[in-house]
Design an enzyme around this catalytic site. Structure first.
Site, mmCIF file in Angstrom:
data_model
loop_
_atom_site.group_PDB
_atom_site.id
_atom_site.type_symbol
_atom_site.label_atom_id
_atom_site.label_comp_id
_atom_site.label_asym_id
_atom_site.label_seq_id
_atom_site.Cartn_x
_atom_site.Cartn_y
_atom_site.Cartn_z
ATOM 1 N N HIS A 1 47.787 30.366 59.932
ATOM 2 C CA HIS A 1 46.908 30.613 59.025
ATOM 3 C C HIS A 1 47.614 31.080 57.477
ATOM 4 C CE1 HIS A 1 42.742 31.946 57.062
ATOM 5 N NE2 HIS A 1 43.694 32.672 56.386
ATOM 6 N N GLU A 2 48.398 32.073 57.588
ATOM 7 C CA GLU A 2 49.048 32.310 56.459
ATOM 8 C C GLU A 2 50.144 31.291 55.802
ATOM 9 O OE1 GLU A 2 48.006 34.612 54.874
ATOM 10 O OE2 GLU A 2 46.797 35.557 56.508
HETATM 11 ZN ZN ZN Z 1 43.067 33.250 54.629
#
Ligand code: ZN
Length: 487
Positions: free
Chosen positions: A253-254
């Site tokens: 995600h990051e």
């Molecule tokens: Zn996010």
């Protein structure tokens, strides 16, 4: 000539702003605990300098004298003008009062959440909301206060347009989660997953998804986040010995956020065009990496083997693995929600915060409104404020208008995913080999490189060939979960 002077001024301001970001990163990763108060003063001092530059008469003169020669220069001046207008519309004493009250409020919120004391916190929340409404009115200059706050996170996206998209999504999502709730629960992972091995596999995944470690680094923090732009974009992740997916998917995600920043045209670096264009577009990149790509059946078929090589047997068969990764279960907490429930969490917060800022919902009625809506959408009864109104930092921190950008990111991700699948016909073959690069290259070309050059909806429309709607996201969720749960 006039434009060059403005450009130089903007670069200096943005450089200072990057330093504030790096101090924040340091605070969450390696700063000694005893340094907290001094750090607050350091950041405050730097922010004062930045605010002065953003509202300075000298800046206004540079803006007036700049004569843009092409589309990039026009976008640069427009972004700079927008920043100047927003910064100068808020009176200095109001800005100071907001900073003061929000700091106290976040402090009290931590204690109230721990003590399950909503009633004791409501007067503070009332103060925060009143100040946000005032700020929104100052920014809106006669328009909608909520829309003006929202515009700070998602430019040029009126709340009525978001409401139209969300209202269209809600019945399909409620029906989907209800249908899944009838099905048997899926297997969960068992065992003890060495944190060092979780970090090494996460790093491998980060690189596979295009994260450039020469201009980035991965550290541990309590809450995963991405920080910085241009040549220094860092991410954090966390490990839970019982749940390896937390680390792996938080990292991916990051990486979606971070590669967006890393892939922006280098000539935009340290300018207003050198950052992701909006919170919604930013979230679209993190979500598509995490969900549509990394949680796809094709990629999961590769990940299963890689995880078994790393951790040995973890109690889930190859056939069950994709369902375990995509497990759907109702829960109270937004940050733990799966793809089906997540947007329902956001949509209720959006409706409630709009009503709070407009004065249509009294703070005293907030808990009842929250709990009624939660029962209707999730089929669960909220029994503790920490599971309900008090769970998120956003409202205590004065971040009204922020929540809808999460779900908007999912909507944009749905549109982008449909478009890239249409362009890359053999994507599943690559994903099944652990190689998401055809998809990440597509996103780089169509979205990421442009930075702040186009307005968010224009950017998505250019990439997808039409105005973004909820249709592709809903179709994707129904197809994916219909198949995984044999609906
Ligand atoms: Zn996010």
């Amino acid at each position: 000539m006039g434009y060059d002077a403005l450009h130089a001024y903007l670069r200096r301001t943005e450089a200072l702003s990057q330093i504030v970001g790096r101090l924040g990163w340091d605070q969450e990763t390696v700063m000694p605990e005893g340094a907290a108060e001094q750090r607050a003063e350091e950041i405050g001092a730097l922010e004062e300098v930045i605010h002065a530059r953003r509202t300075a008469p000298a800046f206004a003169e540079l803006l007036a004298a700049a004569v843009p020669q092409d589309d990039v220069q026009r976008a640069m001046v427009a972004q700079a003008q927008r920043s100047y207008d927003r910064a100068t519309r808020i009176p200095a004493d109001l800005a100071a009062e907001i900073a003061r009250v929000n700091a106290i409020s976040q402090h009290r919120w931590i204690a109230a959440r721990k003590a399950e004391d909503l009633a004791g916190f409501l007067p503070t929340l009332q103060q925060v909301i009143a100040l946000q409404a005032e700020q929104g009115q100052a920014l809106a200059q006669g328009g909608s206060a909520y829309d003006a706050l929202l515009d700070g996170y998602e430019p040029d996206m009126p709340s009525a347009q978001i409401a139209g998209i969300f209202d269209a999504m809600r019945p399909s999502l409620v029906a989907l989660r209800a249908a899944i709730a009838e099905k048997p629960a899926v297997a969960e992972v068992q065992g003890d997953f060495d944190p060092a091995l979780q970090m090494s596999l996460s790093t491998e995944l980060a690189v596979a998804f295009g994260y450039d470690l020469n201009r980035g680094r991965i550290d541990k923090a309590v809450h995963p986040f991405s920080s910085g732009s241009g040549a220094d974009v860092r991410i954090t992740t966390r490990t839970d010995a019982a749940d390896p997916f937390n680390c792996l998917f938080s990292t991916i995600h990051e990486v979606g956020h971070a590669t967006y920043e890393q892939n922006i045209r280098p000539d935009f670096a340290l300018t207003p065009l050198g950052n992701g264009v909006s919170m919604g577009v930013h979230e679209s990149q993190s979500r598509i990496y995490e969900n549509q790509l990394a949680r796809s059946p094709a990629f999961c078929s590769w990940l299963f083997g890689r995880m078994r090589d790393t951790f040995g047997d973890f109690g889930v068969s190859e056939g069950d693995f994709v369902r375990t990764v995509n497990r759907v279960a109702p829960g109270y907490i937004r940050t733990e929600a799966d793809e089906v429930h997540y947007n329902l969490h956001i949509m209720m917060r959006f409706d409630l915060e709009r009503a709070l800022i407009a004065g249509d919902l009294a703070v005293a009625d907030l808990e009842g409104a929250w709990n009624d809506r939660f029962a209707a959408d999730f089929g669960l009864t909220v029994t503790r404020p920490s599971q309900g109104v008090l769970q998120d930092v956003h409202w205590p921190a004065g971040l009204f208008g922020y929540f809808p950008t999460y779900a908007l990111g999912n909507v944009y991700a749905g549109c982008l995913h449909a478009a890239l699948r249409a362009d890359i016909l053999n994507l599943d073959d690559a994903l099944a080999n652990g190689d998401p690069s055809p998809a990440t290259a597509w996103l780089r070309t169509h979205v990421q490189q442009h930075g702040g050059l186009f307005a968010p909806t224009d950017l998505i429309a250019r990439a997808c060939g039409g105005v973004p709607t909820e249709g592709p996201l809903i179709a994707y969720l129904q197809q994916k979960f219909g198949s995984l749960y044999a609906l």
